[in-house]
Each structure stands twice: as structure tokens, then as C-alpha cells.
Write a protein that holds these residues in place. Sequence first.
Motif, PDB file in Angstrom:
ATOM      1  N   LEU A  43       0.841  -1.189   0.000  1.00 17.17           N
ATOM      2  CA  LEU A  43       0.000   0.000   0.000  1.00 17.17           C
ATOM      3  C   LEU A  43       0.874   1.235   0.000  1.00 17.17           C
ATOM      4  N   PRO A  44       0.457   2.303  -0.673  1.00 16.09           N
ATOM      5  CA  PRO A  44       1.219   3.546  -0.611  1.00 16.09           C
ATOM      6  C   PRO A  44       1.267   4.062   0.827  1.00 16.09           C
ATOM      7  N   HIS A 124      -4.348 -13.947  -2.809  1.00 18.10           N
ATOM      8  CA  HIS A 124      -5.754 -13.635  -3.005  1.00 18.10           C
ATOM      9  C   HIS A 124      -6.199 -12.376  -2.260  1.00 18.10           C
ATOM     10  N   ALA A 125      -5.893 -12.314  -0.954  1.00 21.00           N
ATOM     11  CA  ALA A 125      -6.379 -11.189  -0.145  1.00 21.00           C
ATOM     12  C   ALA A 125      -5.406 -10.907   0.995  1.00 21.00           C
ATOM     13  N   ARG A 126      -5.569  -9.731   1.599  1.00 23.50           N
ATOM     14  CA  ARG A 126      -4.741  -9.337   2.746  1.00 23.50           C
ATOM     15  C   ARG A 126      -5.662  -8.853   3.856  1.00 23.50           C
ATOM     16  N   TRP A 134      -9.905  -4.039  11.977  1.00 27.45           N
ATOM     17  CA  TRP A 134      -9.400  -4.963  10.968  1.00 27.45           C
ATOM     18  C   TRP A 134     -10.095  -4.672   9.650  1.00 27.45           C
ATOM     19  N   ALA A 135      -9.341  -4.825   8.561  1.00 29.51           N
ATOM     20  CA  ALA A 135      -9.890  -4.621   7.221  1.00 29.51           C
ATOM     21  C   ALA A 135      -9.331  -5.699   6.303  1.00 29.51           C
ATOM     22  N   GLY A 154     -11.276  -2.667  -4.924  1.00 27.30           N
ATOM     23  CA  GLY A 154     -10.470  -1.469  -4.690  1.00 27.30           C
ATOM     24  C   GLY A 154      -9.973  -1.352  -3.261  1.00 27.30           C
ATOM     25  N   ALA A 155     -10.496  -0.378  -2.531  1.00 28.81           N
ATOM     26  CA  ALA A 155     -10.010  -0.048  -1.191  1.00 28.81           C
ATOM     27  C   ALA A 155     -10.359  -1.152  -0.196  1.00 28.81           C
TER      28      ALA A 155
END
Length: 176
Positions: A43-44, A124-126, A134-135, A154-155
Amino acid sequence: MSTPSELILLLLRVGFLIVLWFFVFGVVYSLRADLFGVKVRKLPAEATAGAASAPAAPAKPAAAKPASSRPSTGPATVATAKRLVITSGPKAGLELPLGADSLTIGRSSESALVIRDDYTSSHHARLMLRGDSWAIQDLDSTNGTFVAGQRVQGAPVNLSLGTPIKVGATTFELRA
């Protein structure tokens, strides 16, 4: 002059050999991408810093609410999440403790949670802790990541306790 010249036959053989090598390299490239996946993008710094500070303010007032307000979807309910529980799929019943680090999910052996099924991408995902909540972020997977039946696009999407998260053929949720 009914027989082709030796030069034409040589050019045809070399051309066929070149096409054959392009095919072999294409197959090897495709196998490498399937076995090892692509690198996970970071992520930036600005997005991480801005997102981490945004949920911190609403979390304090919500934490003072009684336990009966648990079903509400808000960052405060997630701050108490201590474990990830797989509810369905090949690893149903498995529980993973959650720390402060991100958790990657995918088919790759580099992932913290390895899910080996045909519907899960290598990376696949983080699952990440942003401030007090948590996200989950989909890492451009082929079949998508779903939170409460809605596709994550996206986000990163904030999570609440007990909300079903689906990755491939596996469903899991955050619990206290």
C-alpha cells in the motif's frame, strides 16, 4: 523444378523451430505464474497513514457502549477480534490467532493462511489492522473476495465480528 529448393526447406524448418520455442516459453511462463504468483503490491505510505488515523477517532466513543451493541458494524467491534476462525471449506474449524501484523491469504506457500483450492489465487487477499479496526483487501484475485456477500473492490473494507468473509471455497470470520 517440382522439388523445393534446399534454402526454402531450411527456412521452413528454422521458422517452425522458432514458433515451437515461443510456445515452450509461453507454457513455462504460464506455469511459473500459476506456481509462484505475482508479487503482492504494498500500500502507498500516504494511504496507509491516512487510513490508520481515520478509524481511531470513532473507535473511542464506541468502545464505551455496552456489550449488547456488539452486532453494530463499526471499527470498535473489531478491535476486540483476537482470532480468525474458518467456518466452512477444506480447513473448517481451524483457528488462527491475530496479532498486529497483516495476514496474507492465498494458495502460495508464502501466505500466512494457505488455502489450496481451485478458486483461490496465489495471493488472493490481505487481512490488515488499520488503527483499531481490521480490514480486508482483495489483491486483484480472479474470483474475488466477499464480505457479507458483497464483493470487495479497490479499497480495503472494514470488518466487524462475526461477519462472513469468503475467499474461494473457504468462509471465515473474526471472533473475540
